[in-house]
Enzyme design. Structure first.
Site, PDB file in Angstrom:
ATOM      1  N   ARG A 192      20.715 101.251  10.522  1.00 38.90           N
ATOM      2  CA  ARG A 192      20.000 100.248   9.154  1.00 38.90           C
ATOM      3  C   ARG A 192      20.607 100.578   8.433  1.00 38.90           C
ATOM      4  O   ARG A 192      20.798  99.640   7.160  1.00 38.90           O
ATOM      5  CB  ARG A 192      18.358 100.551  10.188  1.00 38.90           C
ATOM      6  CG  ARG A 192      17.782  99.196  11.357  1.00 38.90           C
ATOM      7  CD  ARG A 192      16.382  99.270  11.134  1.00 38.90           C
ATOM      8  NE  ARG A 192      15.812  99.231  10.136  1.00 38.90           N
ATOM      9  CZ  ARG A 192      14.632  99.235   9.979  1.00 38.90           C
ATOM     10  NH1 ARG A 192      13.660 100.087  10.547  1.00 38.90           N
ATOM     11  NH2 ARG A 192      13.889  98.937   9.244  1.00 38.90           N
ATOM     12  N   HIS A 244       4.534 100.117   3.575  1.00 35.26           N
ATOM     13  CA  HIS A 244       5.314 100.916   4.713  1.00 35.26           C
ATOM     14  C   HIS A 244       6.766 101.665   3.830  1.00 35.26           C
ATOM     15  O   HIS A 244       7.634 102.080   5.538  1.00 35.26           O
ATOM     16  CB  HIS A 244       6.016  99.905   5.617  1.00 35.26           C
ATOM     17  CG  HIS A 244       4.822  98.925   6.237  1.00 35.26           C
ATOM     18  ND1 HIS A 244       4.797  97.659   6.817  1.00 35.26           N
ATOM     19  CD2 HIS A 244       3.832  98.895   6.344  1.00 35.26           C
ATOM     20  CE1 HIS A 244       3.706  97.316   6.841  1.00 35.26           C
ATOM     21  NE2 HIS A 244       2.881  98.305   7.209  1.00 35.26           N
ATOM     22  N   SER A 248       5.590  87.452   8.750  1.00 33.38           N
ATOM     23  CA  SER A 248       4.600  86.672   9.820  1.00 33.38           C
ATOM     24  C   SER A 248       3.509  87.078   9.864  1.00 33.38           C
ATOM     25  O   SER A 248       2.210  86.149  10.924  1.00 33.38           O
ATOM     26  CB  SER A 248       5.509  87.508  11.271  1.00 33.38           C
ATOM     27  OG  SER A 248       5.116  88.439  10.707  1.00 33.38           O
ATOM     28  N   VAL A 261      10.652  97.810   2.973  1.00 33.54           N
ATOM     29  CA  VAL A 261      11.207 100.152   2.921  1.00 33.54           C
ATOM     30  C   VAL A 261      13.294  99.349   2.203  1.00 33.54           C
ATOM     31  O   VAL A 261      13.384 101.013   2.787  1.00 33.54           O
ATOM     32  CB  VAL A 261      11.384 100.267   4.182  1.00 33.54           C
ATOM     33  CG1 VAL A 261       9.570 100.291   5.356  1.00 33.54           C
ATOM     34  CG2 VAL A 261      12.167  99.587   6.142  1.00 33.54           C
TER      35      VAL A 261
HETATM   36  C1  BJW Z   1      11.629  83.611   5.736  1.00 31.24           C
HETATM   37  C2  BJW Z   1      13.014  83.974   5.488  1.00 31.24           C
HETATM   38  C3  BJW Z   1      13.279  83.340   3.841  1.00 31.24           C
HETATM   39  C4  BJW Z   1      12.466  83.880   7.434  1.00 31.24           C
HETATM   40  N1  BJW Z   1      12.563  83.006   3.559  1.00 31.24           N
HETATM   41  N2  BJW Z   1      10.756  83.417   5.024  1.00 31.24           N
HETATM   42  C5  BJW Z   1      -4.468  94.621  17.680  1.00 31.24           C
HETATM   43  C6  BJW Z   1      -4.975  94.079  16.279  1.00 31.24           C
HETATM   44  C7  BJW Z   1      -4.275  94.635  15.366  1.00 31.24           C
HETATM   45  C8  BJW Z   1      -4.193  95.645  15.177  1.00 31.24           C
HETATM   46  C9  BJW Z   1      -4.143  95.945  15.566  1.00 31.24           C
HETATM   47  C10 BJW Z   1      -3.480  96.045  16.668  1.00 31.24           C
HETATM   48  N3  BJW Z   1      -3.189  96.835  17.493  1.00 31.24           N
HETATM   49  C11 BJW Z   1      -2.760  97.693  16.478  1.00 31.24           C
HETATM   50  C12 BJW Z   1      -2.920  97.178  15.708  1.00 31.24           C
HETATM   51  C13 BJW Z   1      -2.406  97.738  13.969  1.00 31.24           C
HETATM   52  C14 BJW Z   1      -0.651  97.739  14.221  1.00 31.24           C
HETATM   53  C15 BJW Z   1      -0.722  96.402  14.214  1.00 31.24           C
HETATM   54  O1  BJW Z   1      -0.717  95.853  13.049  1.00 31.24           O
HETATM   55  N4  BJW Z   1      -0.514  96.042  14.862  1.00 31.24           N
HETATM   56  C16 BJW Z   1      -0.032  94.194  15.135  1.00 31.24           C
HETATM   57  C17 BJW Z   1       1.225  94.222  15.710  1.00 31.24           C
HETATM   58  C18 BJW Z   1      -1.030  94.138  16.327  1.00 31.24           C
HETATM   59  N5  BJW Z   1      -0.822  98.616  12.412  1.00 31.24           N
HETATM   60  C19 BJW Z   1      -0.075  99.997  12.302  1.00 31.24           C
HETATM   61  O2  BJW Z   1      -0.437 100.012  13.467  1.00 31.24           O
HETATM   62  C20 BJW Z   1      -0.328 100.280  11.192  1.00 31.24           C
HETATM   63  N6  BJW Z   1      -1.272 101.179  10.956  1.00 31.24           N
HETATM   64  C21 BJW Z   1      -2.422 101.463  11.087  1.00 31.24           C
HETATM   65  O3  BJW Z   1      -3.043 100.617  11.386  1.00 31.24           O
HETATM   66  O4  BJW Z   1      -3.408 102.294  10.620  1.00 31.24           O
HETATM   67  C22 BJW Z   1      -4.449 103.062  11.154  1.00 31.24           C
HETATM   68  C23 BJW Z   1      -4.753 103.955  10.662  1.00 31.24           C
HETATM   69  C24 BJW Z   1      -5.569 104.691  10.366  1.00 31.24           C
HETATM   70  C25 BJW Z   1      -6.075 106.103  10.004  1.00 31.24           C
HETATM   71  C26 BJW Z   1      -5.215 107.312  10.529  1.00 31.24           C
HETATM   72  C27 BJW Z   1      -4.288 106.257  11.666  1.00 31.24           C
HETATM   73  C28 BJW Z   1      -4.428 104.544  11.231  1.00 31.24           C
HETATM   74  C29 BJW Z   1       1.362 101.148  10.519  1.00 31.24           C
HETATM   75  C30 BJW Z   1       2.128  99.018  10.376  1.00 31.24           C
HETATM   76  C31 BJW Z   1       3.678  99.768  10.518  1.00 31.24           C
HETATM   77  C32 BJW Z   1       4.762  98.963  10.663  1.00 31.24           C
HETATM   78  N7  BJW Z   1       5.587  99.414  10.511  1.00 31.24           N
HETATM   79  C33 BJW Z   1       6.275  98.882  10.414  1.00 31.24           C
HETATM   80  C34 BJW Z   1       7.672  99.766  10.931  1.00 31.24           C
HETATM   81  C35 BJW Z   1       8.246  99.892   9.066  1.00 31.24           C
HETATM   82  C36 BJW Z   1       9.249 101.068   9.032  1.00 31.24           C
HETATM   83  C37 BJW Z   1      10.651  99.991   9.401  1.00 31.24           C
HETATM   84  O5  BJW Z   1      11.091  99.426   9.094  1.00 31.24           O
HETATM   85  O6  BJW Z   1      11.513 101.024  10.777  1.00 31.24           O
HETATM   86  O7  BJW Z   1       7.313  97.673   9.132  1.00 31.24           O
HETATM   87  S1  BJW Z   1       6.817  97.417  11.597  1.00 31.24           S
HETATM   88  C38 BJW Z   1       7.982  96.254  11.002  1.00 31.24           C
HETATM   89  O8  BJW Z   1       6.469  94.693  10.827  1.00 31.24           O
HETATM   90  C39 BJW Z   1       7.463  96.743   9.459  1.00 31.24           C
HETATM   91  C40 BJW Z   1       7.453  95.007   8.579  1.00 31.24           C
HETATM   92  O9  BJW Z   1       6.841  96.101   7.511  1.00 31.24           O
HETATM   93  C41 BJW Z   1       6.052  94.896   9.896  1.00 31.24           C
HETATM   94  C42 BJW Z   1       5.800  93.561   8.954  1.00 31.24           C
HETATM   95  O10 BJW Z   1       6.613  92.555   9.378  1.00 31.24           O
HETATM   96  P1  BJW Z   1       7.576  91.644   8.461  1.00 31.24           P
HETATM   97  O11 BJW Z   1       7.810  92.061   7.038  1.00 31.24           O
HETATM   98  O12 BJW Z   1       5.911  90.427   7.975  1.00 31.24           O
HETATM   99  O13 BJW Z   1       8.377  90.490   8.793  1.00 31.24           O
HETATM  100  P2  BJW Z   1       8.635  89.597  10.592  1.00 31.24           P
HETATM  101  O14 BJW Z   1      10.154  89.759  11.006  1.00 31.24           O
HETATM  102  O15 BJW Z   1       7.406  89.966  11.494  1.00 31.24           O
HETATM  103  O16 BJW Z   1       8.400  88.429   9.765  1.00 31.24           O
HETATM  104  C43 BJW Z   1       9.648  87.510   9.033  1.00 31.24           C
HETATM  105  C44 BJW Z   1       9.387  86.989   8.141  1.00 31.24           C
HETATM  106  O17 BJW Z   1      10.132  85.998   7.628  1.00 31.24           O
HETATM  107  C45 BJW Z   1       9.039  85.524   9.770  1.00 31.24           C
HETATM  108  O18 BJW Z   1       7.529  84.586   9.367  1.00 31.24           O
HETATM  109  C46 BJW Z   1      10.100  84.523   8.743  1.00 31.24           C
HETATM  110  O19 BJW Z   1       9.665  82.379   9.340  1.00 31.24           O
HETATM  111  C47 BJW Z   1       9.860  84.926   8.059  1.00 31.24           C
HETATM  112  N8  BJW Z   1      11.885  84.621   7.441  1.00 31.24           N
HETATM  113  N9  BJW Z   1      13.818  83.963   6.647  1.00 31.24           N
HETATM  114  C48 BJW Z   1      11.592  82.906   3.612  1.00 31.24           C
HETATM  115  N10 BJW Z   1      14.858  82.891   4.506  1.00 31.24           N
END
Ligand code: BJW
Ligand code: ZN
Length: 258
Positions: free
Chosen positions: A63, A112, A184, A96
Protein backbone atom coordinates in the site's frame (compact mmCIF):
# COMPACT_ATOMS: atom_id res chain seq x y z
CA UNK A 1 -26.92 32.96 7.53
CA UNK A 2 -27.35 34.17 11.08
CA UNK A 3 -24.84 36.82 12.11
CA UNK A 4 -22.36 35.81 14.83
CA UNK A 5 -19.14 37.37 16.11
CA UNK A 6 -16.13 36.60 13.97
CA UNK A 7 -14.42 34.28 16.46
CA UNK A 8 -17.51 32.12 16.86
CA UNK A 9 -17.71 31.07 13.24
CA UNK A 10 -16.08 27.87 12.27
CA UNK A 11 -15.96 25.16 9.71
CA UNK A 12 -15.08 21.51 10.31
CA UNK A 13 -14.29 18.97 7.62
CA UNK A 14 -14.23 15.21 8.07
CA UNK A 15 -12.58 13.28 5.26
CA UNK A 16 -12.43 9.59 4.44
CA UNK A 17 -10.89 7.36 1.81
CA UNK A 18 -13.22 8.66 -0.93
CA UNK A 19 -11.43 12.02 -1.06
CA UNK A 20 -8.29 10.23 -2.24
CA UNK A 21 -10.09 7.91 -4.68
CA UNK A 22 -9.57 10.27 -7.61
CA UNK A 23 -5.86 10.38 -6.75
CA UNK A 24 -5.75 6.62 -7.32
CA UNK A 25 -5.79 5.48 -3.67
CA UNK A 26 -8.20 2.56 -3.27
CA UNK A 27 -11.04 2.97 -0.77
CA UNK A 28 -11.68 0.25 1.82
CA UNK A 29 -15.25 -0.81 1.18
CA UNK A 30 -17.33 -1.12 -1.98
CA UNK A 31 -16.78 -3.02 -5.22
CA UNK A 32 -13.24 -1.76 -5.82
CA UNK A 33 -12.24 -1.35 -2.16
CA UNK A 34 -9.27 -2.90 -0.41
CA UNK A 35 -11.49 -5.09 1.76
CA UNK A 36 -12.89 -6.83 -1.32
CA UNK A 37 -9.78 -8.97 -1.55
CA UNK A 38 -8.56 -8.88 2.05
CA UNK A 39 -10.44 -9.42 5.27
CA UNK A 40 -9.87 -6.54 7.70
CA UNK A 41 -9.62 -8.94 10.62
CA UNK A 42 -6.74 -10.70 8.85
CA UNK A 43 -4.73 -7.55 8.34
CA UNK A 44 -5.93 -4.49 10.25
CA UNK A 45 -6.10 -5.78 13.82
CA UNK A 46 -3.50 -6.14 16.58
CA UNK A 47 -4.32 -9.84 16.65
CA UNK A 48 -3.45 -10.23 12.94
CA UNK A 49 -0.15 -8.45 13.53
CA UNK A 50 0.77 -10.65 16.48
CA UNK A 51 -0.09 -13.75 14.46
CA UNK A 52 1.77 -12.83 11.28
CA UNK A 53 3.69 -9.53 11.29
CA UNK A 54 5.34 -10.37 7.99
CA UNK A 55 2.01 -10.77 6.19
CA UNK A 56 0.64 -7.55 7.67
CA UNK A 57 3.83 -5.66 6.79
CA UNK A 58 3.82 -7.05 3.23
CA UNK A 59 0.32 -5.60 2.81
CA UNK A 60 1.36 -2.22 4.23
CA UNK A 61 4.51 -2.19 2.11
CA UNK A 62 2.40 -2.79 -0.98
CA UNK A 63 0.00 0.00 0.00
CA UNK A 64 2.88 2.42 0.72
CA UNK A 65 4.16 1.77 -2.81
CA UNK A 66 0.73 2.42 -4.25
CA UNK A 67 0.03 5.57 -2.23
CA UNK A 68 3.57 6.87 -2.75
CA UNK A 69 2.85 7.14 -6.47
CA UNK A 70 -0.35 9.16 -5.91
CA UNK A 71 -0.68 12.92 -5.87
CA UNK A 72 -3.27 15.14 -4.17
CA UNK A 73 -6.31 15.99 -6.27
CA UNK A 74 -8.43 19.15 -6.55
CA UNK A 75 -10.33 18.28 -3.36
CA UNK A 76 -7.14 18.06 -1.27
CA UNK A 77 -5.90 21.31 -2.82
CA UNK A 78 -9.20 23.06 -2.11
CA UNK A 79 -8.95 22.08 1.56
CA UNK A 80 -5.44 23.53 1.72
CA UNK A 81 -6.81 26.72 0.17
CA UNK A 82 -9.66 26.74 2.69
CA UNK A 83 -7.14 26.59 5.53
CA UNK A 84 -5.42 29.67 4.12
CA UNK A 85 -8.62 31.64 3.84
CA UNK A 86 -10.71 30.55 6.80
CA UNK A 87 -10.60 32.17 10.20
CA UNK A 88 -11.28 28.82 11.84
CA UNK A 89 -11.13 25.53 9.99
CA UNK A 90 -10.53 22.12 11.52
CA UNK A 91 -9.63 19.43 9.04
CA UNK A 92 -10.18 15.98 10.50
CA UNK A 93 -9.15 12.96 8.49
CA UNK A 94 -9.54 9.22 8.85
CA UNK A 95 -7.01 8.80 6.06
CA UNK A 96 -3.50 7.53 6.58
CA UNK A 97 -2.20 8.40 3.10
CA UNK A 98 -0.58 11.78 3.83
CA UNK A 99 -2.18 13.46 0.79
CA UNK A 100 -3.66 16.33 2.80
CA UNK A 101 -0.16 17.27 4.00
CA UNK A 102 1.21 16.95 0.46
CA UNK A 103 -1.48 19.36 -0.75
CA UNK A 104 -0.36 21.89 1.88
CA UNK A 105 -2.81 21.41 4.76
CA UNK A 106 -0.79 21.98 7.90
CA UNK A 107 -3.40 21.97 10.66
CA UNK A 108 -4.55 18.38 10.35
CA UNK A 109 -6.24 16.11 12.88
CA UNK A 110 -5.27 12.55 11.98
CA UNK A 111 -7.64 10.10 13.66
CA UNK A 112 -6.21 6.86 12.29
CA UNK A 113 -2.51 7.63 12.15
CA UNK A 114 -0.27 7.75 9.11
CA UNK A 115 1.09 5.13 6.73
CA UNK A 116 4.43 6.92 6.57
CA UNK A 117 5.13 6.67 10.28
CA UNK A 118 6.38 3.61 12.13
CA UNK A 119 6.43 2.94 15.81
CA UNK A 120 8.21 0.61 18.21
CA UNK A 121 6.02 -2.22 19.55
CA UNK A 122 7.87 -1.81 22.88
CA UNK A 123 7.29 1.96 22.83
CA UNK A 124 10.95 2.77 23.50
CA UNK A 125 10.80 5.99 21.44
CA UNK A 126 8.26 8.26 19.73
CA UNK A 127 6.98 7.21 16.27
CA UNK A 128 9.28 8.09 13.40
CA UNK A 129 8.81 8.89 9.72
CA UNK A 130 10.06 6.39 7.16
CA UNK A 131 9.30 6.99 3.50
CA UNK A 132 11.30 4.07 2.08
CA UNK A 133 9.40 2.23 -0.64
CA UNK A 134 9.78 -0.69 -0.60
CA UNK A 135 10.99 -1.09 2.96
CA UNK A 136 14.50 -2.59 2.98
CA UNK A 137 13.48 -5.33 5.43
CA UNK A 138 10.12 -6.87 6.26
CA UNK A 139 9.14 -6.79 9.04
CA UNK A 140 11.05 -3.60 9.89
CA UNK A 141 12.69 -3.28 13.31
CA UNK A 142 12.95 -0.39 15.75
CA UNK A 143 16.29 1.41 15.28
CA UNK A 144 16.34 2.13 19.03
CA UNK A 145 15.89 -1.31 20.60
CA UNK A 146 15.56 -3.84 17.75
CA UNK A 147 11.97 -4.79 18.63
CA UNK A 148 9.38 -5.21 15.89
CA UNK A 149 8.18 -1.95 14.40
CA UNK A 150 4.55 -1.55 13.38
CA UNK A 151 2.73 0.96 11.19
CA UNK A 152 1.65 3.99 13.26
CA UNK A 153 -1.99 3.49 12.32
CA UNK A 154 -5.10 2.62 14.32
CA UNK A 155 -6.38 -0.92 13.91
CA UNK A 156 -9.81 -2.25 14.84
CA UNK A 157 -10.20 -2.55 18.60
CA UNK A 158 -7.47 0.02 19.28
CA UNK A 159 -8.13 3.42 20.82
CA UNK A 160 -7.75 6.49 18.64
CA UNK A 161 -5.00 8.99 19.63
CA UNK A 162 -6.55 10.85 22.55
CA UNK A 163 -5.47 14.37 21.59
CA UNK A 164 -6.67 13.97 17.99
CA UNK A 165 -10.00 12.58 19.13
CA UNK A 166 -10.50 15.39 21.62
CA UNK A 167 -9.69 17.98 18.93
CA UNK A 168 -12.22 16.32 16.64
CA UNK A 169 -15.00 16.20 19.29
CA UNK A 170 -14.30 19.81 20.16
CA UNK A 171 -14.47 20.96 16.52
CA UNK A 172 -17.70 19.01 16.02
CA UNK A 173 -19.28 20.67 19.05
CA UNK A 174 -18.40 24.23 18.04
CA UNK A 175 -18.54 24.28 14.21
CA UNK A 176 -21.30 25.99 12.32
CA UNK A 177 -20.81 23.96 9.18
CA UNK A 178 -19.39 20.46 8.86
CA UNK A 179 -18.44 18.95 5.52
CA UNK A 180 -18.32 15.15 5.45
CA UNK A 181 -16.36 14.06 2.42
CA UNK A 182 -15.81 10.55 1.04
CA UNK A 183 -16.52 8.37 4.04
CA UNK A 184 -18.90 5.43 4.32
CA UNK A 185 -19.56 6.63 7.91
CA UNK A 186 -19.45 3.06 9.19
CA UNK A 187 -16.40 3.20 11.44
CA UNK A 188 -16.70 4.53 14.97
CA UNK A 189 -15.96 6.88 16.57
CA UNK A 190 -15.48 9.15 13.50
CA UNK A 191 -18.96 8.31 12.20
CA UNK A 192 -20.44 9.99 15.29
CA UNK A 193 -18.77 13.35 14.64
CA UNK A 194 -21.37 14.63 12.13
CA UNK A 195 -24.18 13.57 14.48
CA UNK A 196 -22.57 15.45 17.35
CA UNK A 197 -22.15 18.51 15.12
CA UNK A 198 -25.86 18.34 14.20
CA UNK A 199 -26.85 18.02 17.86
CA UNK A 200 -24.93 21.24 18.48
CA UNK A 201 -26.72 23.06 15.69
CA UNK A 202 -24.25 22.77 12.83
CA UNK A 203 -25.31 22.48 9.23
CA UNK A 204 -23.87 19.23 7.86
CA UNK A 205 -23.13 18.73 4.18
CA UNK A 206 -22.16 15.33 2.78
CA UNK A 207 -20.11 15.01 -0.40
CA UNK A 208 -20.24 11.44 -1.65
CA UNK A 209 -21.35 9.87 -4.93
CA UNK A 210 -23.02 7.03 -3.00
CA UNK A 211 -25.48 6.95 -0.12
CA UNK A 212 -24.29 6.38 3.45
CA UNK A 213 -26.10 5.95 6.76
CA UNK A 214 -25.67 9.71 7.21
CA UNK A 215 -27.31 10.74 3.95
CA UNK A 216 -30.86 10.71 5.31
CA UNK A 217 -29.95 12.80 8.31
CA UNK A 218 -27.70 15.57 7.01
CA UNK A 219 -28.88 18.98 5.79
CA UNK A 220 -27.49 18.66 2.28
CA UNK A 221 -26.11 15.85 0.15
CA UNK A 222 -23.92 16.54 -2.87
CA UNK A 223 -23.94 13.31 -4.85
CA UNK A 224 -20.76 13.92 -6.78
CA UNK A 225 -17.09 12.93 -6.60
CA UNK A 226 -15.14 15.20 -4.27
CA UNK A 227 -12.64 16.58 -6.80
CA UNK A 228 -15.45 18.26 -8.74
CA UNK A 229 -17.88 18.94 -5.91
CA UNK A 230 -15.61 20.49 -3.29
CA UNK A 231 -14.02 23.26 -5.40
CA UNK A 232 -17.52 24.21 -6.60
CA UNK A 233 -18.92 24.19 -3.04
CA UNK A 234 -16.02 26.31 -1.82
CA UNK A 235 -16.42 28.88 -4.61
CA UNK A 236 -20.09 29.21 -3.73
CA UNK A 237 -19.42 29.35 0.03
CA UNK A 238 -16.82 32.07 -0.44
CA UNK A 239 -19.24 34.09 -2.50
CA UNK A 240 -22.15 33.81 -0.11
CA UNK A 241 -20.67 33.73 3.40
CA UNK A 242 -18.21 36.42 4.18
CA UNK A 243 -18.47 36.80 7.97
CA UNK A 244 -16.07 34.60 9.87
CA UNK A 245 -13.76 34.14 6.93
CA UNK A 246 -10.73 36.36 6.69
CA UNK A 247 -10.93 37.56 3.10
CA UNK A 248 -8.55 40.23 2.03
CA UNK A 249 -11.52 41.72 0.23
CA UNK A 250 -14.82 40.95 1.95
CA UNK A 251 -17.59 39.69 -0.28
CA UNK A 252 -20.67 41.87 -0.66
CA UNK A 253 -23.87 40.15 0.35
CA UNK A 254 -26.63 41.46 -1.93
CA UNK A 255 -29.43 40.79 0.59
CA UNK A 256 -27.88 43.23 3.08
CA UNK A 257 -28.48 46.95 2.87
CA UNK A 258 -25.37 48.91 1.88
C1 BJW B 1 -16.08 9.05 -2.78
C2 BJW B 1 -15.42 9.03 -3.98
C3 BJW B 1 -15.11 10.28 -4.52
C4 BJW B 1 -15.70 7.00 -3.43
N1 BJW B 1 -15.45 11.39 -3.87
N2 BJW B 1 -16.42 10.15 -2.16
C5 BJW B 1 -20.21 -2.26 16.53
C6 BJW B 1 -20.89 -1.06 16.48
C7 BJW B 1 -20.20 0.14 16.55
C8 BJW B 1 -18.81 0.16 16.67
C9 BJW B 1 -18.15 -1.03 16.72
C10 BJW B 1 -18.84 -2.23 16.66
N3 BJW B 1 -17.91 -3.22 16.72
C11 BJW B 1 -16.68 -2.67 16.82
C12 BJW B 1 -16.80 -1.34 16.83
C13 BJW B 1 -15.72 -0.34 16.90
C14 BJW B 1 -14.93 -0.29 15.60
C15 BJW B 1 -15.90 -0.02 14.45
O1 BJW B 1 -16.27 1.08 14.17
N4 BJW B 1 -16.31 -1.08 13.76
C16 BJW B 1 -17.35 -0.96 12.71
C17 BJW B 1 -16.71 -1.23 11.35
C18 BJW B 1 -18.43 -1.90 13.05
N5 BJW B 1 -14.00 0.81 15.74
C19 BJW B 1 -12.80 0.62 16.25
O2 BJW B 1 -12.40 -0.47 16.58
C20 BJW B 1 -11.97 1.86 16.48
N6 BJW B 1 -11.48 1.88 17.81
C21 BJW B 1 -12.30 1.93 18.86
O3 BJW B 1 -13.51 1.97 18.78
O4 BJW B 1 -11.62 1.91 20.05
C22 BJW B 1 -12.36 1.81 21.27
C23 BJW B 1 -11.36 1.58 22.37
C24 BJW B 1 -11.32 2.46 23.43
C25 BJW B 1 -10.40 2.23 24.47
C26 BJW B 1 -9.54 1.14 24.42
C27 BJW B 1 -9.57 0.27 23.34
C28 BJW B 1 -10.49 0.49 22.30
C29 BJW B 1 -10.75 1.83 15.57
C30 BJW B 1 -11.13 1.93 14.13
C31 BJW B 1 -9.86 1.84 13.30
C32 BJW B 1 -10.16 1.88 11.80
N7 BJW B 1 -8.96 1.61 11.08
C33 BJW B 1 -8.98 1.61 9.64
C34 BJW B 1 -7.61 1.15 9.13
C35 BJW B 1 -6.55 2.22 9.32
C36 BJW B 1 -5.18 1.74 8.94
C37 BJW B 1 -5.09 1.36 7.49
O5 BJW B 1 -5.43 2.13 6.60
O6 BJW B 1 -4.62 0.27 7.24
O7 BJW B 1 -9.27 2.94 9.17
S1 BJW B 1 -10.31 0.66 8.94
C38 BJW B 1 -10.64 1.75 7.61
O8 BJW B 1 -11.97 2.30 7.77
C39 BJW B 1 -9.66 2.92 7.78
C40 BJW B 1 -10.53 4.09 7.45
O9 BJW B 1 -10.01 5.28 7.98
C41 BJW B 1 -11.87 3.70 8.04
C42 BJW B 1 -13.04 4.42 7.45
O10 BJW B 1 -13.18 4.13 6.11
P1 BJW B 1 -13.66 5.28 5.10
O11 BJW B 1 -12.67 6.35 5.04
O12 BJW B 1 -15.05 5.66 5.43
O13 BJW B 1 -13.56 4.48 3.70
P2 BJW B 1 -14.64 3.53 2.99
O14 BJW B 1 -13.93 2.75 1.98
O15 BJW B 1 -15.46 2.80 3.97
O16 BJW B 1 -15.65 4.56 2.26
C43 BJW B 1 -15.23 5.36 1.18
C44 BJW B 1 -16.38 6.28 0.79
O17 BJW B 1 -15.93 7.15 -0.23
C45 BJW B 1 -17.60 5.53 0.24
O18 BJW B 1 -18.78 6.01 0.88
C46 BJW B 1 -17.63 5.94 -1.24
O19 BJW B 1 -18.96 6.08 -1.77
C47 BJW B 1 -16.93 7.28 -1.20
N8 BJW B 1 -16.28 7.68 -2.43
N9 BJW B 1 -15.21 7.68 -4.37
C48 BJW B 1 -16.12 11.25 -2.69
N10 BJW B 1 -14.45 10.35 -5.72
ZN1 ZN C 1 12.15 0.32 20.28
Amino acid sequence: MQSLPHHNRSLAVLTGAGISAESGVPTFRGPTGLWRNYHPEELATPHAFRRDPELVWAWYDWRRGLVGACRPNAAHHTLADMEQHSACLTLITQNVDGLHQLAGSSQLVELHGNLWRLRCTRGCRPPWEDRAVPLPAIPPRCPGCGALARPDVVWFGEPLPAAALEAAWSAARRCQVMLVIGTSALVQPPASLPLLAMEHGARVVEINPDPTPLSERVDEVIRQPAAAALPAWWRKYRRTTDPGLSWAKPAVRPEEPA
